[in-house]
Motif scaffolding. Structure first.
Motif, PDB file in Angstrom:
ATOM      1  N   ILE A  62      36.753  33.289  34.600  1.00  0.00           N
ATOM      2  CA  ILE A  62      36.687  33.366  36.052  1.00  0.00           C
ATOM      3  C   ILE A  62      35.813  32.213  36.535  1.00  0.00           C
ATOM      4  CG2 ILE A  62      37.030  35.861  36.285  1.00  0.00           C
ATOM      5  CD1 ILE A  62      33.975  36.133  36.627  1.00  0.00           C
ATOM      6  N   ASN A  63      35.928  31.910  37.812  1.00  0.00           N
ATOM      7  CA  ASN A  63      35.061  30.938  38.466  1.00  0.00           C
ATOM      8  C   ASN A  63      34.525  31.614  39.721  1.00  0.00           C
ATOM      9  OD1 ASN A  63      34.312  27.918  38.386  1.00  0.00           O
ATOM     10  ND2 ASN A  63      34.825  28.293  40.538  1.00  0.00           N
ATOM     11  N   ILE A  64      33.238  31.435  39.972  1.00  0.00           N
ATOM     12  CA  ILE A  64      32.616  32.036  41.151  1.00  0.00           C
ATOM     13  C   ILE A  64      32.011  30.918  41.984  1.00  0.00           C
ATOM     14  CG2 ILE A  64      30.898  33.665  42.002  1.00  0.00           C
ATOM     15  CD1 ILE A  64      31.177  35.203  39.370  1.00  0.00           C
ATOM     16  N   ALA A  65      32.356  30.877  43.278  1.00  0.00           N
ATOM     17  CA  ALA A  65      31.892  29.815  44.168  1.00  0.00           C
ATOM     18  C   ALA A  65      31.319  30.410  45.449  1.00  0.00           C
ATOM     19  CB  ALA A  65      33.040  28.868  44.491  1.00  0.00           C
ATOM     20  N   LEU A  66      30.057  30.116  45.699  1.00  0.00           N
ATOM     21  CA  LEU A  66      29.378  30.633  46.887  1.00  0.00           C
ATOM     22  C   LEU A  66      29.872  29.973  48.170  1.00  0.00           C
ATOM     23  CD1 LEU A  66      27.137  32.457  48.038  1.00  0.00           C
ATOM     24  CD2 LEU A  66      25.563  30.552  47.701  1.00  0.00           C
ATOM     25  N   THR A  67      30.185  28.683  48.116  1.00  0.00           N
ATOM     26  CA  THR A  67      30.532  27.956  49.339  1.00  0.00           C
ATOM     27  C   THR A  67      31.692  28.595  50.093  1.00  0.00           C
ATOM     28  OG1 THR A  67      31.911  26.459  48.044  1.00  0.00           O
ATOM     29  CG2 THR A  67      29.664  25.731  48.544  1.00  0.00           C
ATOM     30  N   CYS A  68      32.595  29.261  49.375  1.00  0.00           N
ATOM     31  CA  CYS A  68      33.726  29.919  50.036  1.00  0.00           C
ATOM     32  C   CYS A  68      33.768  31.418  49.743  1.00  0.00           C
ATOM     33  CB  CYS A  68      35.040  29.240  49.653  1.00  0.00           C
ATOM     34  SG  CYS A  68      35.217  28.980  47.906  1.00  0.00           S
ATOM     35  N   GLY A  69      32.766  31.937  49.035  1.00  0.00           N
ATOM     36  CA  GLY A  69      32.719  33.367  48.736  1.00  0.00           C
ATOM     37  C   GLY A  69      33.877  33.824  47.877  1.00  0.00           C
ATOM     38  N   ARG A  70      34.265  32.965  46.926  1.00  0.00           N
ATOM     39  CA  ARG A  70      35.504  33.210  46.182  1.00  0.00           C
ATOM     40  C   ARG A  70      35.237  33.462  44.702  1.00  0.00           C
ATOM     41  NH1 ARG A  70      38.811  28.345  46.968  1.00  0.00           N
ATOM     42  NH2 ARG A  70      37.419  27.483  45.423  1.00  0.00           N
ATOM     43  N   ILE A  71      35.996  34.430  44.174  1.00  0.00           N
ATOM     44  CA  ILE A  71      36.074  34.668  42.740  1.00  0.00           C
ATOM     45  C   ILE A  71      37.495  34.290  42.333  1.00  0.00           C
ATOM     46  CG2 ILE A  71      36.004  36.378  40.880  1.00  0.00           C
ATOM     47  CD1 ILE A  71      34.065  37.992  42.731  1.00  0.00           C
ATOM     48  N   THR A  72      37.614  33.306  41.446  1.00  0.00           N
ATOM     49  CA  THR A  72      38.916  32.869  40.960  1.00  0.00           C
ATOM     50  C   THR A  72      39.133  33.475  39.581  1.00  0.00           C
ATOM     51  OG1 THR A  72      38.761  30.796  42.181  1.00  0.00           O
ATOM     52  CG2 THR A  72      40.337  30.866  40.364  1.00  0.00           C
TER      53      THR A  72
END
Length: 127
Positions: free
Chosen positions: A13-23
């Motif tokens: 998985i990838n977690i990114a705060l800038t867009c609030g997204r869990i890929t």
């Protein structure tokens, strides 16, 4: 110290705060059998995150789109913010985490303490 690397075959998985997204990567969903419904689990003490197959009626269930893609994005700003605070992650980076399948539980578990830090699509180190 072992050099960190990412391989396309990894469950992840990838977690990114800038867009609030869990890929969620396709490899992860393939391991789970592309379930119609799944949910996220978080163990704060162990700093582990999991994706578990579940039923429609299950608490926190998400429906997986029928179209099979290379990855699926889930926007959950509050959950992502909580994970960043829990782990003390850099707000300008995204984090990629390898998963371990647990077939008996129909889940994949991710150790957040072993996250790989990315900035501008380049790995810059471990978390």
């Amino acid at each position: 110290m072992e050099k960190a690397a990412w391989e396309a075959k990894n469950l992840g998985i990838n977690i990114a705060l800038t867009c609030g997204r869990i890929t969620i990567f396709r490899t992860t969903l393939k391991e789970l059998g592309f379930p119609p419904y799944y949910r996220f689990l978080l163990d704060q003490e162990k700093r582990q995150f999991a994706i578990e197959c579940c039923e429609f009626e299950s608490s926190g269930s998400h429906q997986l789109p029928e179209e099979r893609r290379e990855h699926y994005d889930v926007i959950s700003i509050d959950l992502v913010r909580f994970i960043y605070r829990l782990c003390g992650w850099d707000k300008k980076s995204s984090y990629r985490i390898k998963g371990i399948a647990i077939p008996s539980r129909r889940m994949v578990v991710f150790d957040l303490t072993k996250a790989l830090r990315y900035q501008e699509h380049k790995m810059v180190g471990e978390s």
